[in-house]
Write a protein that holds these residues in place. Structure first.
Motif, short mmCIF file in Angstrom:
data_model
loop_
_atom_site.label_atom_id
_atom_site.label_comp_id
_atom_site.label_asym_id
_atom_site.label_seq_id
_atom_site.Cartn_x
_atom_site.Cartn_y
_atom_site.Cartn_z
N MET A 1 0.98 -1.34 -0.12
CA MET A 1 0.11 -0.32 0.33
C MET A 1 1.12 1.26 -0.15
O MET A 1 1.76 1.12 0.67
N THR A 2 0.64 2.06 -0.95
CA THR A 2 1.28 3.46 -0.58
C THR A 2 0.25 4.43 -0.08
O THR A 2 -0.82 4.23 0.23
N ARG A 3 0.74 5.79 -0.36
CA ARG A 3 0.24 7.14 0.76
C ARG A 3 -1.34 6.93 0.11
O ARG A 3 -1.49 7.28 0.50
N SER A 4 -1.33 7.08 -1.43
CA SER A 4 -2.10 7.44 -1.69
C SER A 4 -3.20 6.48 -1.91
O SER A 4 -4.43 6.54 -1.87
N GLU A 5 -2.45 5.17 -1.99
CA GLU A 5 -3.81 4.18 -1.66
C GLU A 5 -4.67 4.29 -0.51
O GLU A 5 -5.70 3.93 0.14
N LEU A 6 -3.58 4.28 0.36
CA LEU A 6 -4.00 4.85 2.05
C LEU A 6 -5.00 5.50 2.12
O LEU A 6 -6.20 5.80 2.57
N ILE A 7 -5.08 6.74 1.99
CA ILE A 7 -5.96 8.13 1.51
C ILE A 7 -6.78 7.59 0.50
O ILE A 7 -7.79 7.77 1.39
N GLU B 44 0.25 -7.64 2.59
CA GLU B 44 0.36 -7.57 1.25
C GLU B 44 2.03 -7.68 1.90
O GLU B 44 2.95 -7.27 1.14
N GLY B 45 2.11 -7.15 3.48
CA GLY B 45 4.11 -7.15 3.75
C GLY B 45 4.31 -5.97 3.68
O GLY B 45 5.62 -5.90 3.57
N THR B 46 4.12 -4.55 2.75
CA THR B 46 4.47 -3.65 2.56
C THR B 46 4.26 -2.48 2.91
O THR B 46 3.23 -2.28 1.96
N VAL B 47 4.62 -1.08 3.45
CA VAL B 47 3.39 -0.05 3.40
C VAL B 47 4.33 1.29 2.94
O VAL B 47 5.51 1.48 3.59
N LYS B 48 4.38 1.99 1.91
CA LYS B 48 5.31 3.04 1.15
C LYS B 48 4.52 3.91 1.86
O LYS B 48 3.74 4.50 0.77
N ILE B 49 4.68 4.94 2.74
CA ILE B 49 4.68 6.38 2.95
C ILE B 49 5.35 7.43 2.50
O ILE B 49 6.74 7.62 2.50
N SER B 50 5.24 8.12 0.70
CA SER B 50 6.49 8.89 0.40
C SER B 50 6.96 9.94 1.29
O SER B 50 5.99 10.55 2.18
#
Lengths: 94, 99
Positions: A1-7, B44-50
Motif C-alpha cells: 500500500m502507498t500513501r495515495s492508496e491509504l488516502i 501484503e507485507g509493505t506500506v510505503k508512505i512517500s
C-alpha cells in the motif's frame, strides 16, 4: 500500500469527508510524527509501535571506488520498534 | 534530546487543529490510519508512505537459540518481523541545520 492508496481507502470508509480533508489528515499525522522526531522526542503509538531517534557516532568511512578515507560526521537516525499487538498479528498463523 | 513522548492523543489533537473535525472524529481517524497500515502489513507485507518511510515485513527462518540462564538449546521458530526504512527526506529532516 502507498500513501495515495491509504488516502483512497480512508476516503472510501469515510464518504462524508472531502478527499482533500483526508489528504490533510494523513499529512498531518506523518508531519506530526516527523516534527516530534526532529525535536528528538519519542512517538509511542500503543499497539502499533514506537518511533525514536538514535544517535550514530562519527566514523571514518572509505569511498568504495577509490579506497580513499572519508570522514562521516555523527548523525541522528529514526528508529521504529513494532508494538506487541502488531507483532502478534503478523505472526498469528505462523 | 528532549525526551518527551508524543502519543495518539497528540496526533489526534494535531488533526483537530489542522483539519477542523471534532476531537472524537480526529481520534477515530488517527486510529483508522494505523489500522489500515497494520491490515496492509498483515495482508501484503509493505506500506510505503512517500516522504516518510517504508514499513516492511521480513521473514526470519528458524535458528537455534540458547536459554541464557540454563545454557539449554532451544529452537527459535520462524517468525515475521517488521522493519521501518525511513525515507531520505525524513533522514535529512533529522539532521537539518547541522554539519
Amino acid at each position: 500500500m502507498t500513501r495515495s492508496e491509504l488516502i483512497k481507502r480512508l476516503a472510501e470508509a469515510n464518504p462524508h469527508l472531502y478527499q482533500r480533508d483526508v489528504e490533510r489528515i494523513v499529512s498531518t499525522v506523518f508531519d506530526t510524527i516527523s516534527a516530534a522526531l526532529e525535536r528528538g522526542d519519542r512517538v509511542e503509538l500503543r499497539g502499533f509501535g514506537a518511533f525514536s531517534v538514535r544517535q550514530r557516532a562519527a566514523r571514518t568511512g572509505r569511498n568504495p571506488r577509490t579506497g580513499q578515507e572519508v570522514h562521516v560526521p555523527d548523525k541522528r537516525v529514526p528508529y521504529f520498534k513494532s508494538g506487541k499487538e502488531l507483532r502478534e498479528r503478523l505472526n498469528q498463523d505462523a | 534530546m528532549a525526551g518527551k513522548t508524543v502519543t495518539r492523543a497528540q496526533l489526534a489533537e494535531a488533526v483537530y487543529q489542522q483539519v477542523g473535525l471534532s476531537r472524537s472524529e480526529s481520534a477515530e481517524l488517527v486510529d483508522a490510519i494505523l489500522e489500515e497500515i497494520s491490515e496492509s502489513l498483515v495482508r501484503e507485507g509493505t506500506v510505503k508512505i512517500s516522504s516518510f518511510g517504508t514499513f516492511l515485513v521480513r521473514h526470519k527462518g528458524q535458528r537455534i537459540g540458547r536459554n541464557p540462564k540454563t545454557g539449554e538449546e532451544v529452537p527459535i521458530l520462524p517468525r515475521r518481523v517488521l522493519v521501518f526504512r525511513p525515507s531520505q527526506a525524513l533522514r535529512a529532516r533529522l539532521n537539518r541545520g547541522r554539519g
